[in-house]
Motif scaffolding. Sequence first.
Motif, PDB file in Angstrom:
ATOM      1  N   GLY A 186       0.788  -1.228   0.000  1.00 17.96           N
ATOM      2  CA  GLY A 186       0.000   0.000   0.000  1.00 17.96           C
ATOM      3  C   GLY A 186       0.815   1.271   0.000  1.00 17.96           C
ATOM      4  O   GLY A 186       0.391   2.290  -0.559  1.00 17.96           O
ATOM      5  N   ALA A 187       1.989   1.245   0.606  1.00 17.93           N
ATOM      6  CA  ALA A 187       2.809   2.458   0.679  1.00 17.93           C
ATOM      7  C   ALA A 187       3.721   2.635  -0.529  1.00 17.93           C
ATOM      8  O   ALA A 187       4.412   3.649  -0.637  1.00 17.93           O
ATOM      9  CB  ALA A 187       3.648   2.431   1.950  1.00 17.93           C
ATOM     10  N   GLN A 188       3.723   1.657  -1.441  1.00 18.33           N
ATOM     11  CA  GLN A 188       4.622   1.722  -2.589  1.00 18.33           C
ATOM     12  C   GLN A 188       3.939   2.430  -3.761  1.00 18.33           C
ATOM     13  O   GLN A 188       2.771   2.178  -4.036  1.00 18.33           O
ATOM     14  CB  GLN A 188       5.025   0.309  -3.022  1.00 18.33           C
ATOM     15  CG  GLN A 188       5.699  -0.500  -1.933  1.00 18.33           C
ATOM     16  CD  GLN A 188       7.017   0.111  -1.504  1.00 18.33           C
ATOM     17  OE1 GLN A 188       7.790   0.589  -2.334  1.00 18.33           O
ATOM     18  NE2 GLN A 188       7.277   0.116  -0.206  1.00 18.33           N
ATOM     19  N   PRO A 189       4.652   3.294  -4.478  1.00 20.18           N
ATOM     20  CA  PRO A 189       4.053   3.932  -5.659  1.00 20.18           C
ATOM     21  C   PRO A 189       3.885   2.922  -6.788  1.00 20.18           C
ATOM     22  O   PRO A 189       4.661   1.973  -6.916  1.00 20.18           O
ATOM     23  CB  PRO A 189       5.079   5.005  -6.043  1.00 20.18           C
ATOM     24  CG  PRO A 189       6.375   4.479  -5.512  1.00 20.18           C
ATOM     25  CD  PRO A 189       6.035   3.744  -4.245  1.00 20.18           C
ATOM     26  N   LEU A 190       2.849   3.109  -7.604  1.00 14.67           N
ATOM     27  CA  LEU A 190       2.641   2.242  -8.754  1.00 14.67           C
ATOM     28  C   LEU A 190       3.713   2.504  -9.802  1.00 14.67           C
ATOM     29  O   LEU A 190       4.085   3.649 -10.037  1.00 14.67           O
ATOM     30  CB  LEU A 190       1.260   2.479  -9.371  1.00 14.67           C
ATOM     31  CG  LEU A 190       0.061   1.957  -8.583  1.00 14.67           C
ATOM     32  CD1 LEU A 190      -1.226   2.423  -9.234  1.00 14.67           C
ATOM     33  CD2 LEU A 190       0.086   0.443  -8.498  1.00 14.67           C
ATOM     34  N   PRO A 191       4.210   1.476 -10.464  1.00 14.94           N
ATOM     35  CA  PRO A 191       5.172   1.690 -11.557  1.00 14.94           C
ATOM     36  C   PRO A 191       4.489   2.338 -12.755  1.00 14.94           C
ATOM     37  O   PRO A 191       3.273   2.265 -12.898  1.00 14.94           O
ATOM     38  CB  PRO A 191       5.658   0.282 -11.878  1.00 14.94           C
ATOM     39  CG  PRO A 191       4.540  -0.615 -11.443  1.00 14.94           C
ATOM     40  CD  PRO A 191       3.930   0.049 -10.235  1.00 14.94           C
ATOM     41  N   GLY A 192       5.285   2.913 -13.633  1.00 16.21           N
ATOM     42  CA  GLY A 192       4.739   3.636 -14.765  1.00 16.21           C
ATOM     43  C   GLY A 192       3.917   2.784 -15.702  1.00 16.21           C
ATOM     44  O   GLY A 192       2.961   3.275 -16.327  1.00 16.21           O
ATOM     45  N   TRP A 193       4.249   1.469 -15.799  1.00 13.48           N
ATOM     46  CA  TRP A 193       3.522   0.615 -16.746  1.00 13.48           C
ATOM     47  C   TRP A 193       2.193   0.117 -16.189  1.00 13.48           C
ATOM     48  O   TRP A 193       1.441  -0.562 -16.872  1.00 13.48           O
ATOM     49  CB  TRP A 193       4.383  -0.557 -17.184  1.00 13.48           C
ATOM     50  CG  TRP A 193       5.120  -1.260 -16.074  1.00 13.48           C
ATOM     51  CD1 TRP A 193       6.418  -1.111 -15.738  1.00 13.48           C
ATOM     52  CD2 TRP A 193       4.600  -2.233 -15.144  1.00 13.48           C
ATOM     53  NE1 TRP A 193       6.768  -1.899 -14.680  1.00 13.48           N
ATOM     54  CE2 TRP A 193       5.661  -2.619 -14.293  1.00 13.48           C
ATOM     55  CE3 TRP A 193       3.361  -2.819 -14.961  1.00 13.48           C
ATOM     56  CZ2 TRP A 193       5.501  -3.537 -13.267  1.00 13.48           C
ATOM     57  CZ3 TRP A 193       3.197  -3.734 -13.938  1.00 13.48           C
ATOM     58  CH2 TRP A 193       4.258  -4.087 -13.095  1.00 13.48           C
ATOM     59  N   ALA A 194       1.858   0.464 -14.946  1.00 18.45           N
ATOM     60  CA  ALA A 194       0.622  -0.032 -14.346  1.00 18.45           C
ATOM     61  C   ALA A 194      -0.615   0.425 -15.131  1.00 18.45           C
ATOM     62  O   ALA A 194      -1.573  -0.341 -15.299  1.00 18.45           O
ATOM     63  CB  ALA A 194       0.519   0.404 -12.899  1.00 18.45           C
ATOM     64  N   ALA A 195      -0.591   1.672 -15.609  1.00 21.99           N
ATOM     65  CA  ALA A 195      -1.756   2.177 -16.344  1.00 21.99           C
ATOM     66  C   ALA A 195      -2.004   1.405 -17.636  1.00 21.99           C
ATOM     67  O   ALA A 195      -3.135   1.275 -18.087  1.00 21.99           O
ATOM     68  CB  ALA A 195      -1.578   3.659 -16.652  1.00 21.99           C
ATOM     69  N   GLU A 196      -0.920   0.857 -18.224  1.00 25.82           N
ATOM     70  CA  GLU A 196      -1.074   0.155 -19.494  1.00 25.82           C
ATOM     71  C   GLU A 196      -1.821  -1.167 -19.356  1.00 25.82           C
ATOM     72  O   GLU A 196      -2.409  -1.645 -20.326  1.00 25.82           O
ATOM     73  CB  GLU A 196       0.302  -0.129 -20.096  1.00 25.82           C
ATOM     74  CG  GLU A 196       1.125   1.135 -20.392  1.00 25.82           C
ATOM     75  CD  GLU A 196       2.495   0.753 -20.930  1.00 25.82           C
ATOM     76  OE1 GLU A 196       2.652  -0.397 -21.381  1.00 25.82           O
ATOM     77  OE2 GLU A 196       3.383   1.632 -20.911  1.00 25.82           O
ATOM     78  N   ILE A 197      -1.801  -1.784 -18.182  1.00 23.32           N
ATOM     79  CA  ILE A 197      -2.418  -3.097 -18.020  1.00 23.32           C
ATOM     80  C   ILE A 197      -3.754  -3.003 -17.298  1.00 23.32           C
ATOM     81  O   ILE A 197      -4.331  -4.014 -16.972  1.00 23.32           O
ATOM     82  CB  ILE A 197      -1.479  -4.078 -17.280  1.00 23.32           C
ATOM     83  CG1 ILE A 197      -1.188  -3.591 -15.856  1.00 23.32           C
ATOM     84  CG2 ILE A 197      -0.203  -4.269 -18.052  1.00 23.32           C
ATOM     85  CD1 ILE A 197      -0.471  -4.618 -15.006  1.00 23.32           C
TER      86      ILE A 197
END
Length: 248
Positions: free
Chosen positions: A237-248
Motif C-alpha cells: 500500500g505504501a509503494q508507488p505504482l510503476p509507470g507501466w501499471a496504467a497500461e495493463i
Amino acid sequence: MQDPGRARFLRRTLAWAGVALAPSWSGAAAGAAPSSPMQRRPIPSSRESLPVVGCGTWIGFDVPDDGPAYRELGGVVDALFAAGGSVLDSSPMYGRSEAVTGKLLAATPRPAFVATKVWTEGRAAGLAQMRESIRLLGKVDLMQVHNLVDWKTHLPNLAAWKTEGRIRYVGVTHYTAGAYRDLEAVMRSEPLDFVQVNYAFDDREAAERILPLAMDRGVAVLVNRPFGGGGLLRRLGAQPLPGWAAEI
C-alpha cells in the motif's frame, strides 16, 4: 523506469489467466456507466461469457440485514454492476451471506450470475442445504462442492440438478495448495464446468498445476483470494505504482 519486457509479460499473463484490474469504484452510483467495458471470458463448457471481476461474500456479507453494514453493501453491489460485473459467490459456510446476498439482489433485480456451494456430508443433508441456498439466493447458476467435502456423494446430485435445470453449472473448490493433489484427481475424473482455487501474485502454485489442467480439461476457473485476502495490498500500500501499471 518502465520495463517494457515486464509490461508485455504481465499483459499476456493477465489475458491468459482471465484476470483484470477493476476500475475505481469510489463514489460509483447505481446504474452509472463504467468508463470502459469490463473484460469478459467464455465458460468453456457453454461459451457463455462472464465478466472477469466478481464479488465474494465471505465475511463481508455476513452481517445483520437491518444495520448500517447491510446498507453499505447495497453500494458494493451497485458498484459491481455499474462496472460491468455480475458474478457473486457465496456459501452456507459464510453465515448470513447467502441470505444477505439474496436480499440485496431481490431489492434491485439485475442479471446476476450467482454461485454458491454445498458444504456438508451425506446425500440428504446436501440436498436440503442446496434447496435452502436456492431459497435464500432466489436462484443458483453455479453449485460447487466446497473444499471437496464429501464430493463423491454430492457431485452426482449436482449433475442431476443440472440435467433437471435447477442449476446451470457444476464445480468444485479448494483454497489451499495442500489439497491440489485431490483437486487434480477430481478434475481429471469428473465432468466439471468450474473449479475455484486460490491464486494471487504471492500464491502462484495454481499456475503450475491447476490452471494448465483446467485449460486442458476445458474447465472455467474462479479465483478466490486474488490479493491474498487483502494481505498483498496491505504490504504494498505504501509503494508507488510503476509507470507501466496504467497500461495493463
